[in-house]
Design an enzyme around this catalytic site. Structure first.
Site, PDB file in Angstrom:
ATOM      1  N   GLU A 155       0.809  -1.235   0.000  1.00  0.00           N
ATOM      2  CA  GLU A 155       0.000   0.000   0.000  1.00  0.00           C
ATOM      3  C   GLU A 155       0.834   1.273   0.000  1.00  0.00           C
ATOM      4  OE1 GLU A 155      -2.564  -0.468   3.415  1.00  0.00           O
ATOM      5  OE2 GLU A 155      -3.689  -2.095   2.495  1.00  0.00           O
ATOM      6  N   ASN A 205       2.569  -5.247  -3.196  1.00  0.00           N
ATOM      7  CA  ASN A 205       1.172  -5.585  -2.871  1.00  0.00           C
ATOM      8  C   ASN A 205       0.357  -4.308  -2.688  1.00  0.00           C
ATOM      9  OD1 ASN A 205      -0.598  -7.883  -2.173  1.00  0.00           O
ATOM     10  ND2 ASN A 205      -0.730  -6.938  -0.144  1.00  0.00           N
ATOM     11  N   HIS A 241     -10.019  -7.064  -1.620  1.00  0.00           N
ATOM     12  CA  HIS A 241     -11.060  -6.966  -0.590  1.00  0.00           C
ATOM     13  C   HIS A 241     -12.283  -6.359  -1.281  1.00  0.00           C
ATOM     14  CE1 HIS A 241      -8.459  -8.048   2.717  1.00  0.00           C
ATOM     15  NE2 HIS A 241      -7.560  -7.187   2.285  1.00  0.00           N
ATOM     16  N   GLU A 270      -5.464 -11.173  -0.935  1.00  0.00           N
ATOM     17  CA  GLU A 270      -6.250 -10.987   0.300  1.00  0.00           C
ATOM     18  C   GLU A 270      -7.741 -11.026   0.019  1.00  0.00           C
ATOM     19  OE1 GLU A 270      -4.944  -7.550   2.523  1.00  0.00           O
ATOM     20  OE2 GLU A 270      -2.839  -7.901   2.060  1.00  0.00           O
ATOM     21  N   ASP A 272     -11.551 -11.288  -0.051  1.00  0.00           N
ATOM     22  CA  ASP A 272     -12.773 -11.579   0.701  1.00  0.00           C
ATOM     23  C   ASP A 272     -13.885 -10.763   0.058  1.00  0.00           C
ATOM     24  OD1 ASP A 272     -12.113  -9.065   1.826  1.00  0.00           O
ATOM     25  OD2 ASP A 272     -11.537  -9.921   3.754  1.00  0.00           O
TER      26      ASP A 272
HETATM   27  C1  XIL Z   1      -5.391  -6.798   8.770  1.00  0.00           C
HETATM   28  C2  XIL Z   1      -5.515  -8.034   9.642  1.00  0.00           C
HETATM   29  O1  XIL Z   1      -6.383  -8.927   8.998  1.00  0.00           O
HETATM   30  C3  XIL Z   1      -6.020  -7.698  11.013  1.00  0.00           C
HETATM   31  O2  XIL Z   1      -5.917  -8.827  11.868  1.00  0.00           O
HETATM   32  C4  XIL Z   1      -5.221  -6.531  11.610  1.00  0.00           C
HETATM   33  O3  XIL Z   1      -5.799  -6.142  12.823  1.00  0.00           O
HETATM   34  C5  XIL Z   1      -5.195  -5.368  10.662  1.00  0.00           C
HETATM   35  O4  XIL Z   1      -4.657  -5.783   9.414  1.00  0.00           O
HETATM   36  N1  XIL Z   1      -4.633  -5.029   4.024  1.00  0.00           N
HETATM   37  C6  XIL Z   1      -3.510  -5.727   4.409  1.00  0.00           C
HETATM   38  C7  XIL Z   1      -3.552  -6.583   5.606  1.00  0.00           C
HETATM   39  O5  XIL Z   1      -2.495  -5.716   3.690  1.00  0.00           O
HETATM   40  O6  XIL Z   1      -2.322  -6.681   6.263  1.00  0.00           O
HETATM   41  C8  XIL Z   1      -4.626  -6.168   6.572  1.00  0.00           C
HETATM   42  O7  XIL Z   1      -4.711  -7.157   7.591  1.00  0.00           O
HETATM   43  C9  XIL Z   1      -5.948  -5.995   5.859  1.00  0.00           C
HETATM   44  C10 XIL Z   1      -5.846  -4.939   4.785  1.00  0.00           C
END
Ligand code: XIL
Length: 357
Positions: A155, A205, A241, A270, A272
């Protein structure tokens, strides 16, 4: 680049060769369904949950890759400026080895989940550069031969000023001495990581860069530039996400296509698909079906490109997902298994998509 697609191309070749030799029984897990295509099917994992039998059993049965959800972040690895605490991450890496799973590392350079001693330490750029170099080399070195791919940076591009780098402790607040030099500080990090493990794959990423647009354009330009300059970058991770239940899959697909055409891998890192939920955390049947369609479409978009080498979900059971706390419980039910580890429509859709290749 030569190593990039070996796994999937080999597997695709075997599939073609294997056609006509009779059909096997339908796959019983995601990882079994992914075998013919060579696709990596992974998930984010929490060390504390490994002691839960259903959690560990589902993880080992379904996935051929895992990524520590938090255990490799600075906040966890670095209790103080001198020490490293690898205990949680090591447990996850050991679990992966015992169950024949690959490990993705996450993440070496990020503006979040950094310990207060770092963010409030008033370090100079020289001191920060030393701290970051030591961190990257120690962590990548510790997992040499065990972590096959790293999110070097996460990010780094801004959410509001699209296409611009984010202001962070590593870039320009005060940065590691390369503030104002654009992606030069990221380049330095990729080079440090590569020095520590020349065999591992190194990824950039990003969030909300899945579709064509100013943010993915900026990343594209960086990867292109890194390619010209010989910076050891092997791939780009798209977080995926999804909260909008009508994602622009054609644009996502076109984006995957243009990055893989540059000769780097793409991994979905990641995924979801969060749904509106009631006070009990339940989503509507209609939304669960829509969610399944989205998992299927995104998996198919990745599978359609040989350079798209991994599909990873951010957790696998709705019992443990970051979406609940992130959305103040307004959304949830984002993952392929429900809170009792029962497969949801999304699970069957994902498995079907994997098996279709
Ligand atoms: C999130 C985790 O899932 C949580 O457990 C933590 O509290 C906060 O971070 N993008 C990312 C991840 O790259 O590292 C993040 O993970 C979610 C968003």
């Amino acid at each position: 680049m030569h190593r990039a697609f070996k796994g999937r191309i080999l597997a695709l070749g075997l599939t073609v060769f294997g056609l006509g030799f009779g059909t096997a029984s339908p796959p019983e897990s995601l990882r079994e369904a992914a075998q013919p295509s060579g696709m990596l099917i992974g998930t984010a994992v929490r060390a504390a949950q490994l002691a839960e039998t259903a959690y560990a059993a589902t993880l080992a049965r379904e996935f051929n890759m895992l990524e520590p959800e938090d255990a490799m972040k600075w906040e966890v690895l670095r209790p103080d400026p001198q020490s490293f605490d690898f205990s949680q991450a090591d447990r996850l890496v050991d679990f992966a080895a015992r169950h024949d799973m690959k490990v993705r590392g996450h993440t070496l350079v990020w503006h979040q989940q950094n310990p207060p001693w770092l963010t409030q330490g008033r370090f100079t750029p020289d001191q920060l550069a030393k701290l970051l170099e030591t961190h990257i080399k120690t962590v990548v070195g510790h997992y040499r031969g065990k972590v096959f791919a790293w999110d070097v940076a996460n990010e780094a591009f801004d959410e509001q000023a699209l296409g611009k780098l984010r202001d962070t402790i590593w870039y320009d607040q005060p940065g590691i001495g390369l503030s104002g030099d654009g992606t030069a500080y990221l380049e330095r990090c990729f080079r440090w990581a590569h020095e520590a493990d020349p065999q591992a794959l190194f990824f950039y990423n990003e969030a909300e860069a899945e579709t064509l647009g100013p943010k993915s354009d900026a990343i594209y330009a960086m990867v292109q530039e890194f390619g010209k300059r010989g910076v050891p970058i092997d791939g780009v991770g798209f977080q995926m996400h999804i909260g909008n239940l009508h994602p622009d899959v054609a644009s996502i697909s076109a984006n995957i296509r243009r990055f893989t055409a540059l000769g780097v891998q793409v991994q979905i890192t990641e995924m979801d698909v969060s749904l509106p939920v009631d006070a009990h955390g339940n989503a509507s049947a209609e939304d669960l079906q829509r969610q399944a369609d989205i998992y299927r479409q995104i998996a198919a978009a990745c599978l359609a490109h040989p350079g798209c080498t991994a599909i990873q979900t951010w957790g696998f059971t709705d019992k443990y997902s970051w979406i609940g706390s992130h959305s103040k419980k307004a959304r949830g039910a984002a993952l392929p298994f429900d809170r009792n580890y029962l497969p949801k429509p999304a699970y069957r859709a994902l498995r079907g998509a994997l098996a279709a290749r």
